[in-house]
Design a protein around this motif. Structure first.
Motif, PDB file in Angstrom:
ATOM      1  N   GLU A  16     -28.330 -43.986  12.085  1.00 42.86           N
ATOM      2  CA  GLU A  16     -27.059 -43.489  12.624  1.00 42.86           C
ATOM      3  C   GLU A  16     -26.600 -42.205  11.934  1.00 42.86           C
ATOM      4  O   GLU A  16     -25.740 -41.492  12.463  1.00 42.86           O
ATOM      5  N   LYS A  17     -27.161 -41.911  10.779  1.00 41.88           N
ATOM      6  CA  LYS A  17     -26.757 -40.717  10.032  1.00 41.88           C
ATOM      7  C   LYS A  17     -28.001 -39.988   9.528  1.00 41.88           C
ATOM      8  O   LYS A  17     -28.458 -40.204   8.405  1.00 41.88           O
ATOM      9  N   PRO A  18     -28.583 -39.127  10.374  1.00 40.51           N
ATOM     10  CA  PRO A  18     -29.779 -38.394   9.960  1.00 40.51           C
ATOM     11  C   PRO A  18     -29.515 -37.560   8.707  1.00 40.51           C
ATOM     12  O   PRO A  18     -28.393 -37.118   8.460  1.00 40.51           O
ATOM     13  N   PHE A  19     -30.544 -37.373   7.924  1.00 37.07           N
ATOM     14  CA  PHE A  19     -30.490 -36.583   6.701  1.00 37.07           C
ATOM     15  C   PHE A  19     -30.987 -35.177   7.041  1.00 37.07           C
ATOM     16  O   PHE A  19     -32.073 -35.012   7.605  1.00 37.07           O
ATOM     17  N   ILE A  20     -30.184 -34.157   6.722  1.00 33.46           N
ATOM     18  CA  ILE A  20     -30.519 -32.781   7.103  1.00 33.46           C
ATOM     19  C   ILE A  20     -30.517 -31.893   5.871  1.00 33.46           C
ATOM     20  O   ILE A  20     -29.555 -31.886   5.094  1.00 33.46           O
ATOM     21  N   VAL A  21     -31.593 -31.130   5.704  1.00 37.05           N
ATOM     22  CA  VAL A  21     -31.706 -30.164   4.613  1.00 37.05           C
ATOM     23  C   VAL A  21     -31.673 -28.765   5.211  1.00 37.05           C
ATOM     24  O   VAL A  21     -32.508 -28.419   6.053  1.00 37.05           O
ATOM     25  N   HIS A  22     -30.710 -27.961   4.780  1.00 35.68           N
ATOM     26  CA  HIS A  22     -30.626 -26.562   5.197  1.00 35.68           C
ATOM     27  C   HIS A  22     -31.221 -25.711   4.072  1.00 35.68           C
ATOM     28  O   HIS A  22     -30.752 -25.744   2.939  1.00 35.68           O
ATOM     29  N   SER A  23     -32.247 -24.941   4.405  1.00 40.58           N
ATOM     30  CA  SER A  23     -32.906 -24.090   3.411  1.00 40.58           C
ATOM     31  C   SER A  23     -33.298 -22.775   4.072  1.00 40.58           C
ATOM     32  O   SER A  23     -34.295 -22.702   4.787  1.00 40.58           O
ATOM     33  N   GLY A  24     -32.482 -21.729   3.850  1.00 43.63           N
ATOM     34  CA  GLY A  24     -32.766 -20.444   4.480  1.00 43.63           C
ATOM     35  C   GLY A  24     -32.743 -20.569   5.990  1.00 43.63           C
ATOM     36  O   GLY A  24     -31.796 -21.110   6.568  1.00 43.63           O
ATOM     37  N   ASN A  25     -33.815 -20.127   6.651  1.00 41.97           N
ATOM     38  CA  ASN A  25     -33.898 -20.167   8.110  1.00 41.97           C
ATOM     39  C   ASN A  25     -34.447 -21.490   8.631  1.00 41.97           C
ATOM     40  O   ASN A  25     -34.687 -21.627   9.827  1.00 41.97           O
ATOM     41  N   ILE A  26     -34.651 -22.439   7.733  1.00 44.48           N
ATOM     42  CA  ILE A  26     -35.256 -23.707   8.128  1.00 44.48           C
ATOM     43  C   ILE A  26     -34.267 -24.851   7.959  1.00 44.48           C
ATOM     44  O   ILE A  26     -33.580 -24.953   6.958  1.00 44.48           O
ATOM     45  N   GLN A  27     -34.226 -25.709   8.983  1.00 45.27           N
ATOM     46  CA  GLN A  27     -33.409 -26.917   8.934  1.00 45.27           C
ATOM     47  C   GLN A  27     -34.329 -28.105   9.181  1.00 45.27           C
ATOM     48  O   GLN A  27     -35.016 -28.158  10.203  1.00 45.27           O
ATOM     49  N   THR A  28     -34.350 -29.058   8.231  1.00 42.52           N
ATOM     50  CA  THR A  28     -35.230 -30.216   8.334  1.00 42.52           C
ATOM     51  C   THR A  28     -34.387 -31.468   8.526  1.00 42.52           C
ATOM     52  O   THR A  28     -33.513 -31.760   7.723  1.00 42.52           O
ATOM     53  N   LEU A  29     -34.668 -32.208   9.614  1.00 42.30           N
ATOM     54  CA  LEU A  29     -33.902 -33.402   9.953  1.00 42.30           C
ATOM     55  C   LEU A  29     -34.809 -34.624   9.862  1.00 42.30           C
ATOM     56  O   LEU A  29     -35.908 -34.633  10.424  1.00 42.30           O
ATOM     57  N   VAL A  30     -34.345 -35.660   9.135  1.00 40.69           N
ATOM     58  CA  VAL A  30     -35.129 -36.875   8.981  1.00 40.69           C
ATOM     59  C   VAL A  30     -34.211 -38.083   9.085  1.00 40.69           C
ATOM     60  O   VAL A  30     -32.991 -37.976   8.964  1.00 40.69           O
ATOM     61  N   LEU A  31     -34.821 -39.255   9.300  1.00 42.71           N
ATOM     62  CA  LEU A  31     -34.069 -40.512   9.283  1.00 42.71           C
ATOM     63  C   LEU A  31     -34.304 -41.244   7.970  1.00 42.71           C
ATOM     64  O   LEU A  31     -33.403 -41.804   7.389  1.00 42.71           O
ATOM     65  N   GLY A  32     -35.526 -41.258   7.508  1.00 49.46           N
ATOM     66  CA  GLY A  32     -35.872 -41.873   6.233  1.00 49.46           C
ATOM     67  C   GLY A  32     -37.324 -41.568   5.942  1.00 49.46           C
ATOM     68  O   GLY A  32     -38.191 -41.949   6.718  1.00 49.46           O
ATOM     69  N   THR A  33     -37.617 -40.884   4.845  1.00 45.01           N
ATOM     70  CA  THR A  33     -38.975 -40.410   4.644  1.00 45.01           C
ATOM     71  C   THR A  33     -39.143 -39.808   3.257  1.00 45.01           C
ATOM     72  O   THR A  33     -38.200 -39.737   2.483  1.00 45.01           O
ATOM     73  N   LYS A  34     -40.371 -39.356   2.955  1.00 44.12           N
ATOM     74  CA  LYS A  34     -40.674 -38.639   1.724  1.00 44.12           C
ATOM     75  C   LYS A  34     -41.288 -37.298   2.094  1.00 44.12           C
ATOM     76  O   LYS A  34     -42.285 -37.249   2.822  1.00 44.12           O
ATOM     77  N   PHE A  35     -40.676 -36.224   1.582  1.00 45.81           N
ATOM     78  CA  PHE A  35     -41.168 -34.898   1.947  1.00 45.81           C
ATOM     79  C   PHE A  35     -40.752 -33.881   0.891  1.00 45.81           C
ATOM     80  O   PHE A  35     -39.886 -34.133   0.053  1.00 45.81           O
ATOM     81  N   ASN A  36     -41.390 -32.715   0.960  1.00 40.18           N
ATOM     82  CA  ASN A  36     -41.123 -31.632   0.013  1.00 40.18           C
ATOM     83  C   ASN A  36     -40.729 -30.379   0.787  1.00 40.18           C
ATOM     84  O   ASN A  36     -41.319 -30.061   1.824  1.00 40.18           O
TER      85      ASN A  36
END
Length: 342
Positions: free
Chosen positions: A184-204
């Motif tokens: 219900e609440k996606p996790f979003i990382v804003h980094s420069g021109n890139i936006q990464t949206l996840v629900l639950g995961t492991k990433f770099n």
């Protein structure tokens, strides 16, 4: 466009359609000019509805164009008395009207608030900022239990309302994420021109401002990566995928990767994955808090690959001299690299 097209677009904007449907939509945007125009108009209205205070003129223009399309769609109703034809167009018109009504309501509320003596002041959002110095790393546990490992010379900004309505953070530099699942609440990382949206995961995510490329590397789960605020560049990554974004020509590609080379840094392992000496110099500089001076321009054409777990600076330089045939010297806090690659 028919009703299915509108449902597809709205589902895309809500992030509620499947990967296959996303690819279908992107293909239609690229190959169907009329569909692409309709998509852009609806997307403008949709985004304006989210941030209406800053987008009133844009919303009005998009709304006017949408009304023109609605007027054009009404013409066959006056000429074709086929019940099937009228029924199909009426359903399409209902979808368009619903979208238009949504934006008109938002506009009306804004104009009402601007004319009213009562002013609405939303709660101010403050940010908690965490940052690392050269050679430093930091583990950060977010309010929802998600883990962030911040690499050297990096920072994140966490809003004070994190987790209330959404989970968004701002990243500068590089970080490893282990995200607690919450559909219900996606996790979003804003980094420069890139936006990464996840629900639950492991990433770099690696997005240092002075690097030529930015990278998103997925280990577990699934992520959606948006680039340059352009829906046509959206990528859906599966485990083992790494998205590489070239900042200069604004292009991207997805390729396989080895976890150690993308996130070995969090386990105190410096890695070089066929990187040039200028790129390696940036890593060494951040890792050991030194300045690296390349004395020979030919070094830029040298590609380096290696893994250095828990090694001191001098040990790394000795290994690199064996690999590439360079010479090195340390004076105070500057490393001087001379020679040519083998």
């Amino acid at each position: 466009m028919d009703e299915y097209d509108y449902r597809l677009i709205i589902g895309y904007l809500e992030s509620s359609i499947s990967d296959d449907e996303v690819q279908q939509l992107l293909a239609k945007v690229q190959n169907d000019k009329e569909f692409a125009e309709g998509f852009n108009e609806i997307a403008e209205l949709w985004n304006a509805g989210k941030k209406i205070n800053n987008n009133i003129p844009k919303a009005q223009n998009a709304l006017a164009r949408l009304h023109q399309r609605m007027d054009a769609a009404e013409i066959p109703l006056q000429q074709d008395i086929s019940s099937k034809k009228v029924y199909t167009i009426s359903k399409n018109m209902a979808w368009l009207s619903a979208i238009a009504a949504m934006v008109l309501l938002c506009l009306a509320l804004v104009f009402y608030q601007s004319d009213s003596s009562m002013t609405f002041k939303p709660d101010a959002i403050t940010y908690i900022e965490k940052h690392t110095a050269a050679g430093q790393k930091m583990n950060i546990t977010l309010p929802d239990g998600s883990l962030v490992v911040l690499n050297t010379l990096s920072s994140i900004k966490i809003p004070s309302d994190y987790g209330n309505k959404n989970r968004e953070i701002l990243l500068k530099g590089e970080a490893w994420f282990e995200v607690e699942k919450n559909p219900e609440k996606p996790f979003i990382v804003h980094s420069g021109n890139i936006q990464t949206l996840v629900l639950g995961t492991k990433f770099n995510v690696s997005g240092y401002a002075d690097d030529e490329v930015a990278k998103v590397s997925l280990v577990e789960g699934k992520v959606q990566v948006d680039i340059d605020n352009d829906a046509r560049k959206r990528q859906i990554l599966k485990p083992g995928d790494q998205l590489v974004y070239d900042k200069k020509d604004k292009s991207s590609l997805v390729k396989p990767f080895i976890k150690e080379y993308a996130a070995g840094w969090k386990d105190n392992t410096l890695t070089l994955d066929y990187e040039s000496w200028p790129e390696a110099a940036k890593k060494i500089s951040r890792w050991y808090n030194v300045r690296v001076d390349l004395k020979n321009a030919d070094l830029k054409d040298c590609k380096l690959k290696g893994s250095f777990a828990g090694m001191a600076l001098t040990q790394v330089l000795k290994r690199l001299s064996y690999i590439s045939g360079i010479s090195w010297e340390i004076k105070e806090k500057t490393v001087y690299i001379t020679g040519k690659c083998n």
